[in-house]
Design an enzyme around this catalytic site. Structure first.
Site, PDB file in Angstrom:
ATOM      1  N   GLU A   1      -2.284  -6.386 -17.946  1.00  0.00           N
ATOM      2  CA  GLU A   1      -1.185  -7.277 -18.333  1.00  0.00           C
ATOM      3  C   GLU A   1      -1.071  -7.281 -19.861  1.00  0.00           C
ATOM      4  O   GLU A   1      -2.032  -7.602 -20.564  1.00  0.00           O
ATOM      5  CB  GLU A   1      -1.439  -8.692 -17.829  1.00  0.00           C
ATOM      6  CG  GLU A   1      -0.309  -9.650 -18.168  1.00  0.00           C
ATOM      7  CD  GLU A   1      -0.559 -11.059 -17.658  1.00  0.00           C
ATOM      8  OE1 GLU A   1       0.372 -11.665 -17.116  1.00  0.00           O
ATOM      9  OE2 GLU A   1      -1.700 -11.551 -17.812  1.00  0.00           O
TER      10      GLU A   1
ATOM     11  N   PHE B   1       1.080 -21.598 -22.912  1.00  0.00           N
ATOM     12  CA  PHE B   1       2.121 -21.739 -23.927  1.00  0.00           C
ATOM     13  C   PHE B   1       3.491 -21.282 -23.441  1.00  0.00           C
ATOM     14  O   PHE B   1       4.514 -21.706 -23.972  1.00  0.00           O
ATOM     15  CB  PHE B   1       1.761 -20.935 -25.187  1.00  0.00           C
ATOM     16  CG  PHE B   1       1.911 -19.436 -25.024  1.00  0.00           C
ATOM     17  CD1 PHE B   1       3.141 -18.818 -25.212  1.00  0.00           C
ATOM     18  CD2 PHE B   1       0.836 -18.638 -24.668  1.00  0.00           C
ATOM     19  CE1 PHE B   1       3.290 -17.446 -25.050  1.00  0.00           C
ATOM     20  CE2 PHE B   1       0.972 -17.271 -24.505  1.00  0.00           C
ATOM     21  CZ  PHE B   1       2.201 -16.672 -24.697  1.00  0.00           C
TER      22      PHE B   1
ATOM     23  N   CYS C   1       4.525 -14.709 -16.303  1.00  0.00           N
ATOM     24  CA  CYS C   1       3.734 -14.040 -15.273  1.00  0.00           C
ATOM     25  C   CYS C   1       4.592 -13.417 -14.190  1.00  0.00           C
ATOM     26  O   CYS C   1       4.072 -12.688 -13.344  1.00  0.00           O
ATOM     27  CB  CYS C   1       2.720 -15.008 -14.656  1.00  0.00           C
ATOM     28  SG  CYS C   1       3.483 -16.361 -13.735  1.00  0.00           S
TER      29      CYS C   1
END
Length: 488
Positions: A387, A156, A288
């Site tokens: 994360e 997304f 990321c």
């Protein structure tokens, strides 16, 4: 395929050049993250939908692989023109369904266009190699050929750039493609397919199937899918890699990250703060390559205070507001998960020097969370290791560069890392010893251009050949070696 708010029709799949309804009647709402108003509905397609798309792509491959490479490239020149012509509209669609700030969405569109530019070089990229007289009167040549039908599964957070990492290069190399975009941001994928058709792409060369787990598994299991390209979270990336590899497919699965930025005492502090703020809180930390852990080397309290002050000045709101950097996270459920990480950080003893939860009530309709900063985070704390994918930053303290490099070395992830310094010796040491695939020197987001591979290490990547660059060409092609004797 433009979508305006209050429009709640169900999106269609794009199969064999036609917009078709999913076989499944199940749908999911697609809300605007800034307001939670429903923009449209996306079908939760079935394996039957996948089978139809793969069948169309398989038929199209028979003729598409025979199209001369320069002629394929010309379609991408037209596609490049159409994407450029619709740059602003595409950026607005990204803001609408993803929530990120307009200037970042505009930049994402540009990075996607650059991927198409790279694919336009297909005649050069598809070139083989040759050597005469490998032995007496014998020559040897290498030719590249496409694989067949390729599947792509995209996230997304970059609804334009990541699909364009995949299907333009794959198709330019002679493959046909089935794209499964994120069910959270499906609108832009349909627009990309629509513009690709306008550029002259034949039926069946690109297909789009919306959905969730069943579509993913349908692609992983289908015997006519030759390769899978994936970008997403670490658990899913590992699953995709294992399942697709077990089925005999080529796989590139880009995964999670925990990117460390080391701030040395000699760094330009103003610029370091500026880059870290943008890297950490831009796109609400949902990328990321975001900075999620800063290693403060030495006793550098002025830097910490300047970082907090800059975070205090951030304006939170809709991505269409030019002054806004910090935008909403993608869904309320994700924000709840992030809030649980903040609680873990407090429970494990980290010092919360800026609590973004305080600003949530100011924006009750959207999925907002203010800039959140923890100080004195130990490397074994949950918030230092996992994360979080949100506007949450951990500050770790280190006595010297060696200790900072050890933090990077111990991380399970190896996507990116950055150092802020003007010391040549420190830069070289960082370059040689930082255990990550993409490094920045005084750069907040060290993401590569399309002509270089996007090279994550460790649990940030599963596979052998990365996306983009020569790796991408090698991933989407196979080679034939021809050895010829001429003394007959």
């Amino acid at each position: 395929m433009s979508v305006t708010k209050n429009e709640t029709a169900v999106l269609k799949n794009f199969i064999n050049g036609e917009w078709v309804s999913s076989v499944s009647s199940q749908t999911l709402d697609v809300p605007n993250p800034a307001t939670n108003e429903v923009l449209t509905k996306v079908p939760v397609s079935s394996k039957e939908d996948v089978n139809r798309a793969v069948a169309a792509a398989k038929i199209a491959f028979k003729s598409w692989k025979q199209v001369p490479v320069p002629k394929r490239a010309r379609i991408f020149y037209k596609y490049h023109h159409l994407l450029t012509e619709n740059h602003e509209e595409l950026a607005r669609l990204i803001v609408l369904e993803n929530g990120k700030a307009y200037n970042e969405a505009y930049g994402e569109v540009q990075r996607g266009i650059e991927c198409v530019e790279f694919a336009c070089g297909a005649p050069t990229l598809m070139m083989g190699e040759s050597l005469s007289n490998i032995a007496e009167d014998i020559d040897s040549e290498m030719f590249r050929y496409p694989l067949g039908v390729v599947g792509g599964i995209t996230p997304f957070n970059f609804p334009m750039m990541v699909p364009l990492w995949m299907f333009p290069l794959a198709i330019a190399c002679g493959n046909t493609f089935v794209l499964k975009p994120s069910e959270r941001t499906p609108i832009l994928a349909n627009r990309l397919a629509e513009l690709f058709t306008q550029a002259g792409a034949p039926k069946g060369v690109l297909n789009v199937v919306h959905g969730a787990h069943e579509v993913v598994n349908g692609l992983l299991e289908h015997e006519d899918i030759a390769a899978i390209s994936f970008v997403g979270s670490q658990p899913v990336a590992k699953y995709v890699y294992e399942q697709a590899a077990a089925a005999g497919k080529r796989v590139q699965a880009l995964s999670g990250a925990k990117n460390h930025h080391i701030v040395m005492p000699d760094a330009n502090m103003d610029k370091a703060v500026q880059h870290i703020i943008s890297s950490t809180f831009g796109s609400a930390g949902q990328r990321c390559m975001a900075c999620s852990a800063v290693v403060v080397v030495g006793d550098n309290e002025p830097f910490v205070q300047a970082l907090k002050k800059k975070a205090d000045e951030l304006i939170i709101g809709s991505g269409m507001d030019e002054e806004v950097l910090l935008t909403p996270v993608i869904r309320k459920e994700h924000r709840e998960k992030v809030l649980s990480y903040i609680e873990k950080g407090l429970a494990e003893g980290a010092e919360l020097i800026r609590d973004g939860r305080d600003e949530m009530d100011d924006h009750p309709q959207g999925n907002f969370l203010g800039a959140t900063i923890f100080d004195h985070v130990a490397p074994d704390m949950t918030i230092a290791k996992e994360e979080i994918f949100a506007p949450v930053l951990s500050l770790l303290r280190a006595e010297d560069l060696d200790e900072g490099l050890e933090y990077i070395r111990k991380s399970r992830y190896g996507n990116g890392a950055t150092i802020y310094t003007n010391n040549a010796k420190a830069i070289r040491k960082f370059r040689e010893e930082a255990d990550a695939g993409m490094l920045g020197i005084n750069v907040g987001v060290p993401a590569t251009m399309a002509f270089f591979p996007f090279s994550g290490w460790k649990d940030s990547f599963y596979g052998d050949l990365h996306v983009n660059g020569k790796d991408g060409v090698n991933f989407y092609t196979r080679k034939k070696m021809i050895t010829s004797r001429f003394d007959a």
